[in-house]
Design an enzyme around this catalytic site. Structure first.
Site, PDB file in Angstrom:
ATOM      1  N   ARG A  27      29.628   1.242   7.344  1.00 32.46           N
ATOM      2  CA  ARG A  27      29.435   0.331   6.219  1.00 32.46           C
ATOM      3  C   ARG A  27      28.500   0.909   5.154  1.00 32.46           C
ATOM      4  NH1 ARG A  27      30.795  -4.921   7.373  1.00 32.46           N
ATOM      5  NH2 ARG A  27      29.172  -5.803   6.070  1.00 32.46           N
ATOM      6  N   TRP A  75      21.011  -1.462   3.846  1.00 28.33           N
ATOM      7  CA  TRP A  75      21.350  -0.790   2.599  1.00 28.33           C
ATOM      8  C   TRP A  75      20.451  -1.436   1.544  1.00 28.33           C
ATOM      9  CZ3 TRP A  75      23.348  -1.694  -2.317  1.00 28.33           C
ATOM     10  CH2 TRP A  75      23.944  -0.597  -2.964  1.00 28.33           C
ATOM     11  N   ASN A 101      21.711  -9.726   5.832  1.00 27.04           N
ATOM     12  CA  ASN A 101      22.575  -8.953   4.941  1.00 27.04           C
ATOM     13  C   ASN A 101      22.803  -9.824   3.714  1.00 27.04           C
ATOM     14  OD1 ASN A 101      24.750  -7.762   3.651  1.00 27.04           O
ATOM     15  ND2 ASN A 101      26.214  -8.104   5.300  1.00 27.04           N
ATOM     16  N   GLY A 102      22.441  -9.317   2.532  1.00 21.54           N
ATOM     17  CA  GLY A 102      22.649 -10.111   1.320  1.00 21.54           C
ATOM     18  C   GLY A 102      21.411 -10.090   0.442  1.00 21.54           C
ATOM     19  N   GLU A 488      41.919   8.157  -9.011  1.00 24.12           N
ATOM     20  CA  GLU A 488      41.589   8.052  -7.588  1.00 24.12           C
ATOM     21  C   GLU A 488      41.193   9.423  -7.021  1.00 24.12           C
ATOM     22  OE1 GLU A 488      40.886   5.844  -5.587  1.00 24.12           O
ATOM     23  OE2 GLU A 488      41.239   6.662  -3.601  1.00 24.12           O
ATOM     24  N   LYS A 492      37.612  10.175  -5.295  1.00 22.77           N
ATOM     25  CA  LYS A 492      37.454  10.718  -3.926  1.00 22.77           C
ATOM     26  C   LYS A 492      36.481  11.889  -3.937  1.00 22.77           C
ATOM     27  CE  LYS A 492      38.536   8.226  -1.958  1.00 22.77           C
ATOM     28  NZ  LYS A 492      39.000   7.027  -2.397  1.00 22.77           N
ATOM     29  N   GLU A 495      32.834  10.725  -4.617  1.00 18.50           N
ATOM     30  CA  GLU A 495      32.263   9.946  -3.523  1.00 18.50           C
ATOM     31  C   GLU A 495      31.728  10.819  -2.397  1.00 18.50           C
ATOM     32  OE1 GLU A 495      34.574   5.749  -2.978  1.00 18.50           O
ATOM     33  OE2 GLU A 495      35.778   7.525  -2.691  1.00 18.50           O
ATOM     34  N   HIS A 511      41.443  14.002 -26.890  1.00 18.36           N
ATOM     35  CA  HIS A 511      40.492  13.133 -27.588  1.00 18.36           C
ATOM     36  C   HIS A 511      39.097  13.208 -26.976  1.00 18.36           C
ATOM     37  CE1 HIS A 511      43.849  11.520 -29.806  1.00 18.36           C
ATOM     38  NE2 HIS A 511      44.482  11.370 -28.665  1.00 18.36           N
ATOM     39  N   LYS A 610      30.724   0.887   2.552  1.00 17.95           N
ATOM     40  CA  LYS A 610      32.164   0.646   2.738  1.00 17.95           C
ATOM     41  C   LYS A 610      32.537  -0.746   2.237  1.00 17.95           C
ATOM     42  CE  LYS A 610      36.234   1.542   4.389  1.00 17.95           C
ATOM     43  NZ  LYS A 610      36.998   2.455   3.534  1.00 17.95           N
TER      44      LYS A 610
HETATM   45  C1  G6P Z   1      33.333   0.281  -1.974  1.00 21.69           C
HETATM   46  C2  G6P Z   1      34.019   1.316  -1.096  1.00 21.69           C
HETATM   47  C3  G6P Z   1      35.311   1.777  -1.755  1.00 21.69           C
HETATM   48  C4  G6P Z   1      36.208   0.587  -2.031  1.00 21.69           C
HETATM   49  C5  G6P Z   1      35.483  -0.488  -2.849  1.00 21.69           C
HETATM   50  C6  G6P Z   1      36.276  -1.773  -2.884  1.00 21.69           C
HETATM   51  O1  G6P Z   1      32.898   0.865  -3.137  1.00 21.69           O
HETATM   52  O2  G6P Z   1      33.162   2.417  -0.892  1.00 21.69           O
HETATM   53  O3  G6P Z   1      35.987   2.680  -0.896  1.00 21.69           O
HETATM   54  O4  G6P Z   1      37.336   1.012  -2.724  1.00 21.69           O
HETATM   55  O5  G6P Z   1      34.228  -0.798  -2.266  1.00 21.69           O
HETATM   56  O6  G6P Z   1      36.343  -2.291  -1.580  1.00 21.69           O
HETATM   57  P1  G6P Z   1      37.434  -3.274  -1.050  1.00 21.69           P
HETATM   58  O7  G6P Z   1      37.090  -3.466   0.398  1.00 21.69           O
HETATM   59  O8  G6P Z   1      37.315  -4.529  -1.839  1.00 21.69           O
HETATM   60  O9  G6P Z   1      38.766  -2.626  -1.220  1.00 21.69           O
END
Ligand code: G6P
Length: 615
Positions: A27, A75, A101-102, A488, A492, A495, A511, A610
Site C-alpha cells: 500500500r 504513510w 489511517n486517514g 501511461e 510507469k 513511478e 509545440h 497503492k
Molecule cells: C495510486 C496508485 C496508482 C493508481 C492510482 C489510482 O496513485 O499508485 O497505481 O493508478 O492511485 O488508484 P485506483 O485504485 O483508484 O485505480
C-alpha cells in the site's frame, strides 16, 4: 496508504500482526509499528522505515507474547516520517492505544482544547489528538471505550479507519471507519482486522467490510457488534465469503509482484471477459450493464472520473466510446471534478474507474455526482470495495489482487471491460456495423494470445533498458488510441525508476517538447499500424533530425519505422482500437527493467501509495 492490522483471539497476536503488515507493504508507507497486549503489559514498538526494520528492532528486545495486537504501516500526512510520529499512539494515561489511517481535519482545534485541559503530546500527529480526545471523553463522561469512541468520532471532521484497545479491556478491539477501508475477518472465537483481507486470508475467508460511519466492538469469543456512529443503531453484519487465495498474493517465483502481474495479463484479460464475451454468438453481456443500457443511450454524455493509471484507462475509453457508440465522453481527474462545480444533471452517466475501489478523490467525485442525481457506474477490481458499493451499478475487472504499486494488469483489464461496454452500447445504438462489431469481438477474444506474443519481446527490451537506464529524461509519444498509452508509459517509468518522463500526443511535440530533443533524449514512440501511421513516421523524422534517440513500438513486420528507429519493440498486428492492450506491454517491461537496473524498490517505490485513501 497507511495499513492497519489487528488480532484478538486465542493465538499469539505478534506473528499474525507482523505477517499482516508485510502483506500490506504494497500500500506504500514510510514507518511501521505494533502494540501487543498480554492482559497486563502493553508492548509497543515503532520505527521509521520498513517492516523489516521494525522486526529487527523488536527481535530480542521486547516481549511479544499476547493474544491481542494491533499493527500499522504509516504513510505520513501530519508530521514527518520518524519514530515518534509512527503509530500506534498511546493516550496520556497509557491505557488506550490507537492506530489510524486517514486525516482528522479539525485536529488542531481539538488539540488546543486538550492542551488547555492539561494534555500533552509527544508527536505531531492528528492521531494522537484523536486518542486523547477519546480518553478525555471516557473519563469526563464516565463511559466505556466503545461509547467514548462514538462520541469522539461525532466531533471530528475528516476521514479515518481506526483500531484501538484499552488496557482495562484485554479482549476487545474497537474499530471504526469513515472514508478509509476496514475489513473484519471472522474466525472461530477470533477476529482479525485489516485495511483489506490479505493479512488474514489464510485464517478465514469470512469477511465483513465496515461501511462508512460504522463502528464495531470486537470481542474474542463473541459475535461482532456493528453500530452506526451517528445514531447508535445496530447494523446486521453482512458477511462475505471471499474467493481470494494465498497463491494470488504471493510472488509465485517472480522476482517482483510487478513482473508477476505483467506476466499475468494474458490470463487476467481472459478472466475479465470470460462468460461476458461470446464472440461466436456475437454476444457481449455484462450483468451490471444490461438493466441500465437505456441510461447510457439516453445520456447527453458520459463523464469518466478516475486517478492515475485508471484515468489513463478512461482516456482510452473516451476514444472507443466516441468512435463506436457515438456518445460524447469527458474524462476528468476525480480530484479536479470534485472541487469544481461540474455541470451534472440527472441524465448524466458517470463512470468511475478504480483498481482499489478506495481512492478518496474518486469516491468523493462519485458522491458529488450522486448528489446531483447522475447515474454512476463503477469499474473496479477489488470486490466489496467502497467504490463498488457506492456506485449504482458496475462491472468488476477480474485482475486478481494487484500488489505492485505501479499498476499494470489493472490497466489492461480496465480497458477490456470498457471495450466491452463500448461495443455493447454501440450494438444497442446501432452505431457500429455488424462486420466491425463481430471483428472486434473476435479480436478481443484473441488479445490474451497477442499479449503473450508481446511479452516474448522481454529479452530484447532488457537490452534496450540497459542502453537507456542512465538517461535523465524520457519523452513518450503516441497518437489517437495510443496517446493515453504514451501517458501511461511515461507514468510507469516515473513511478518506479524516478526518471523524469513526459507523455505527449505526437503532433503536440512541435509545440514545446521538441525544444528538449538532443542526442541525450530517448523518445519512445508508439508507431504501430494505424490511421496515423504516416503522421507518426513524420514525427519520428523530426526527432531524428534533432538527433533524438528513437525507441519505437511497432507492428511485427514493420519496415519503415524499423529503418528510422534506433531500437524497436514489436507487438502483433491487431485492430487499431484494441492496440492499447498490446502496446502498453513493452512499455511496462521497459520501465520495470530500467528500475531494476537502477536498484529501485520496484514494488514499493518511494513516496507512492497503492491505495490513496486521503485526498
Ligand atoms: C495510486 C496508485 C496508482 C493508481 C492510482 C489510482 O496513485 O499508485 O497505481 O493508478 O492511485 O488508484 P485506483 O485504485 O483508484 O485505480
Amino acid at each position: 496508504m497507511c495499513g492497519i492490522v489487528g488480532y484478538v483471539g486465542p493465538r499469539e497476536a505478534y506473528p499474525i500482526i507482523l505477517n499482516g503488515l508485510k502483506r500490506l507493504e504494497y500500500r506504500g508507507y514510510d514507518s511501521a509499528g505494533v502494540a501487543i497486549f498480554d492482559g497486563s503489559e502493553i508492548q509497543l514498538c515503532k520505527t521509521k522505515g520498513k517492516v523489516s526494520d521494525l522486526e529487527a528492532k523488536i527481535e530480542g528486545n521486547i516481549q511479544t507474547n499476547g493474544q491481542l495486537g494491533i499493527g500499522h504501516t504509516r504513510w505520513a500526512t501530519h508530521g514527518v516520517p520518524n519514530d515518534v510520529n509512527s503509530h500506534p499512539h498511546y493516550s496520556n494515561s497509557g491505557d488506550l492505544v490507537i492506530i489510524h489511517n486517514g486525516i482528522i481535519e479539525n485536529y488542531a482545534t481539538i488539540k488546543k482544547e486538550l492542551i488547555n485541559r492539561g494534555y500533552t503530546f509527544q508527536s505531531d500527529t492528528d492521531t494522537e489528538v484523536l486518542v486523547n480526545l477519546i480518553e478525555d471523553i471516557k473519563i469526563k463522561e464516565g463511559v466505556k471505550l466503545g461509547k467514548a469512541v462514538q462520541i469522539a468520532l461525532n466531533q471530528v471532521v475528516g476521514a479515518y479507519a481506526i483500531a484501538l484497545f484499552d488496557r482495562q479491556k484485554p479482549d476487545e478491539i474497537v474499530v471504526a471507519r469513515l472514508g478509509s477501508p476496514l475489513a473484519i475477518g471472522i474466525g472461530d472465537d477470533e477476529f482479525f482486522v485489516a485495511s483489506d483481507a490479505t493479512p488474514f486470508i489464510e485464517f478465514t475467508n469470512k469477511t465483513v467490510y465496515l461501511k462508512d460511519e460504522e463502528m464495531a466492538i470486537i470481542k474474542a469469543g463473541r459475535d461482532v457488534k456493528i453500530r452506526k456512529i451517528k445514531d447508535d443503531t445496530l447494523v446486521d453484519p453482512y458477511i462475505q465469503e471471499l474467493q481470494l487465495n494465498l497463491e494470488q498474493i504471493e510472488k509465485g517465483g517472480y522476482e517482483h509482484f510487478m513482473l508477476k502481474e505483467i506476466y499475468e495479463q494474458p490470463q487476467v484479460i481472459k478472466d475479465t471477459y470470460r462468460g461476458r464475451l461470446l464472440a461466436d454468438q456475437g454476444i457481449i453481456k455484462l450483468g451490471g450493464l444490461e438493466d441500465h443500457i437505456h441510461r447510457f443511450i439516453n445520456a447527453p454524455r458520459v463523464t469518466i472520473v478516475a486517478c492515475g493509471t485508471s484515468w489513463h484507462a478512461g482516456l482510452v475509453a473516451e476514444y472507443i466510446f466516441e468512435d463506436w457508440a457515438r456518445i460524447p465522453v469527458e474524462v476528468e481527474y476525480a480530484s479536479e471534478f470534485r472541487y469544481r462545480n461540474p455541470v451534472i444533471s440527472e441524465k448524466d452517466v458517470i463512470i468511475a474507474i478504480s483498481q482499489s475501489g478506495e481512492t478518496a478523490d474518486t469516491l468523493a467525485a462519485i458522491k458529488l455526482a450522486k448528489q446531483r442525481g447522475a447515474f454512476v457506474y463503477g469499474v473496479c477490481n477489488v470486490v466489496g470495495s467502497s467504490i463498488s458499493r457506492e456506485t449504482d451499478s458496475g462491472s468488476y475487472t477480474h485482475a486478481g489482487p494487484e500488489i505492485g504499486v505501479a499498476s499494470t494488469k489493472a490497466f489492461t483489464t480496465q480497458i477490456t471491460v470498457l471495450t466491452m461496454i463500448a461495443l455493447r452500447l454501440a450494438q444497442a445504438k446501432g452505431t457500429i456495423s455488424t462486420r466491425d462489431y463481430m471483428l472486434h469481438l473476435r479480436e478481443l477474444e484473441l488479445v490474451p494470445t497477442y499479449v503473450s506474443e508481446a511479452l516474448e519481446g522481454d529479452g530484447k527490451i532488457q537490452e534496450i533498458a540497459n542502453v537507456f537506464k542512465d538517461a535523465a529524461n524520457f519523452l513518450y509519444l503516441g497518437r489517437g488510441y495510443n496517446f493515453p498509452v504514451a501517458l501511461e508509459g511515461a507514468l510507469k517509468l516515473k513511478e518506479i525508476s524516478y526518471i523524469h518522463a513526459e507523455g505527449y500526443p505526437a503532433a503536440e511535440m512541435k509545440h514545446g517538447p521538441i525544444a528538449l530533443i538532443d542526442e541525450q533524449m530517448p523518445v519512445v514512440v508508439i508507431a504501430v499500424n494505424s490511421n496515423h501511421y504516416e503522421k507518426v513516421v513524420s514525427n519520428i523524422e523530426e526527432i531524428k533530425a534533432r538527433k533524438g534517440k528513437i525507441i519505437a513500438v511497432v507492428t511485427e513486420g514493420d519496415t519503415t519505422v524499423k529503418e528510422l528507429a534506433d531500437y524497436i519493440m514489436e507487438v502483433p498486428q491487431i485492430p487499431e482500437a484494441l492496440t492499447p492492450l498490446v502496446t502498453t506491454i513493452p512499455l511496462q517491461l521497459l520501465s520495470y527493467h530500467i528500475a531494476l537496473m537502477l536498484g529501485r524498490n520496484v514494488d514499493q517505490p518511494r513516496n507512492l501509495a497503492k491505495s490513496v485513501t486521503v485526498e
